[in-house]
Design a protein around this motif. Structure first.
Motif, PDB file in Angstrom:
ATOM      1  N   GLY A  80      48.241  37.099  48.310  1.00  0.00           N
ATOM      2  CA  GLY A  80      49.225  36.486  47.433  1.00  0.00           C
ATOM      3  C   GLY A  80      49.060  34.976  47.566  1.00  0.00           C
ATOM      4  O   GLY A  80      48.218  34.361  46.918  1.00  0.00           O
TER       5      GLY A  80
ATOM      6  N   GLU B 216      42.668  40.039  44.784  1.00  0.00           N
ATOM      7  CA  GLU B 216      43.779  39.511  43.995  1.00  0.00           C
ATOM      8  C   GLU B 216      43.818  40.196  42.632  1.00  0.00           C
ATOM      9  O   GLU B 216      42.795  40.687  42.144  1.00  0.00           O
ATOM     10  CB  GLU B 216      43.610  38.007  43.764  1.00  0.00           C
TER      11      GLU B 216
ATOM     12  N   LEU C 179      51.788  40.145  44.791  1.00  0.00           N
ATOM     13  CA  LEU C 179      50.619  39.266  44.737  1.00  0.00           C
ATOM     14  C   LEU C 179      50.688  38.296  43.570  1.00  0.00           C
ATOM     15  O   LEU C 179      49.719  37.583  43.305  1.00  0.00           O
ATOM     16  CB  LEU C 179      49.346  40.111  44.641  1.00  0.00           C
ATOM     17  N   ASN C 180      51.810  38.234  42.881  1.00  0.00           N
ATOM     18  CA  ASN C 180      51.951  37.390  41.684  1.00  0.00           C
ATOM     19  C   ASN C 180      52.229  35.943  42.062  1.00  0.00           C
ATOM     20  O   ASN C 180      53.340  35.435  41.893  1.00  0.00           O
ATOM     21  CB  ASN C 180      53.066  37.927  40.788  1.00  0.00           C
ATOM     22  N   CYS C 181      51.208  35.277  42.578  1.00  0.00           N
ATOM     23  CA  CYS C 181      51.355  33.911  43.073  1.00  0.00           C
ATOM     24  C   CYS C 181      50.360  33.000  42.361  1.00  0.00           C
ATOM     25  O   CYS C 181      49.219  33.391  42.102  1.00  0.00           O
ATOM     26  CB  CYS C 181      51.112  33.871  44.583  1.00  0.00           C
TER      27      CYS C 181
ATOM     28  N   SER D 103      51.129  46.686  45.098  1.00  0.00           N
ATOM     29  CA  SER D 103      50.493  45.662  45.937  1.00  0.00           C
ATOM     30  C   SER D 103      49.813  46.286  47.141  1.00  0.00           C
ATOM     31  O   SER D 103      48.757  45.828  47.588  1.00  0.00           O
ATOM     32  CB  SER D 103      51.530  44.640  46.396  1.00  0.00           C
TER      33      SER D 103
END
Length: 374
Positions: free
Chosen positions: A227, A251, A281-283, A326
């Motif tokens: 992430g 990712e 992991l939405n970074c 995730s």
């Protein structure tokens, strides 16, 4: 959505990766419900990949929580509060005594931004210590994850935009009575995120104990989802001296901030918000404190689609491992890029199932299971 890709890391320098900091392990052993989580064989995954073995560190039941995040959040919260109260890290203060001392500061609260599991873990720590918690979440978070955080007793604020926007909002709330416990770092804010990384060393230590005991093969490939990079940094530290072991970072295709940064040669923010179903992991921006170990420790970075994550969820469930979107990302990376990675029958692979079914309705839809909600 961009296509999945594989990037060989031109920045790899394993000698630069920092050593694993194992100071959190005794602390975690003192916490309620602590026990090592299992390393579970995935024979269906091994057959599909054509490799010698696949084992998953199953973090779906970690100290009463559905993810590994309680390890980093608990240690970072503990260290943050010790510093706030003027105690040294080696003071040996137990949680019960810390709670008693904090009772004289009724206005104190913990603040954190999250895409799900970290914020829930911070909220759990606040409840254990008699504190309030204010958790910031992105606007696309599913109701089940919001409800789970609220059920810990936290106030949940939905922030317009994505995870990076929630991070900015959490930083704005920091003051003498609002202590931010974040798993990502930014300029002027590095200590709690570094303690989060240190907290994950408990899990890595459990794995290394099993490897040294010969209960699982020494892995030739270790795959970690990314992430902001805190967890991936802990993995890099744990395997920095493991000769012959390749590290692969994974990712989502549309939340590939670390892969994009590797390609750019330095930390890069990608456009957002990120909308993968791999919510954890939405970074959009790598952690400053994690970046040196991630950029130096991994041989290869790969990106995967939401469809691949769902395929991996089903494959793991075939071997009785309940893994969320995730959590299945690492295996998804292998399924997507097995040929490019050159996997073969001599390979023994370690993946991390970092969460259970935190969105039960979606898990049931994907796998055909009939699990009850958390």
């Amino acid at each position: 959505m961009s296509e999945p890709r594989l990037v060989r890391n031109p920045l790899v320098a394993k000698g630069s990766v920092r050593s694993l900091v194992d100071g959190s392990r005794a602390f975690h052993r003192s916490m309620p419900d602590y026990r090592p989580t299992p390393l579970t064989a995935l024979p269906a995954a091994a057959a599909r990949l054509g490799v010698g073995s696949v084992h998953a560190k199953d973090e779906s039941r970690r100290m009463g929580m559905p993810s590994f995040k309680i390890l980093g959040a608990s240690w970072a919260t503990y260290r943050t509060l010790l510093a706030y109260l003027g105690h040294t890290a080696d003071s040996g203060i137990e949680l019960a005594d810390l709670k008693t001392e904090l009772a004289s500061r009724p206005g104190l609260r913990l603040v954190s931004a999250t895409d799900g599991n970290h914020g829930r873990a911070v909220a759990r720590m606040a409840a254990l210590l008699g504190l309030s918690a204010h958790i910031l979440v992105p606007e696309d978070m599913v109701a089940a994850r919001i409800d789970a955080i609220a059920a810990e007793g936290a106030k949940v604020e939905v922030v317009r935009g994505g995870y990076d926007d929630a991070i900015r909002r959490s930083a704005e709330l920091a003051d003498t009575d609002s202590l931010v416990v974040s798993d990502t770092s930014w300029e002027g804010y590095v200590d709690p995120p570094s303690w989060v990384i240190d907290g994950y060393s408990t899990m890595i230590g459990e794995i290394l104990d099993d490897i040294d005991a010969g209960t699982v093969p020494r892995p030739s490939v270790v795959v970690a989802q990314i992430g902001v990079g805190a967890f991936a940094a802990a993995v890099a530290r744990g395997f920095r001296n493991s000769a012959g072991t390749r590290l692969v970072g994974v990712e989502p295709t549309d939340a590939d901030c670390v892969t994009a940064s590797i390609e750019a040669g330095g930390i890069t923010t990608i456009p957002g918000p990120q909308r993968s179903n791999m919510a954890g992991l939405n970074c959009g921006t790598p952690s400053v404190i994690a970046w040196p170990d991630v950029s130096g420790g991994y041989d290869t970075f790969v990106t995967v689609t939401d469809t691949a994550a769902e395929d991996a969820m089903r494959l793991m469930y075939a071997d009785e491992v309940v893994s969320g979107e995730s959590g299945a990302a690492g295996l998804a990376g292998l399924l997507t890029h097995a040929r490019e990675l050159g996997l073969g029958p001599d390979d023994h692979i370690l993946v991390f199932s970092t969460e259970g079914a935190t969105d039960t309705a979606n898990f049931n839809r994907v796998t055909g299971a009939a699990l009850a909600g958390e």
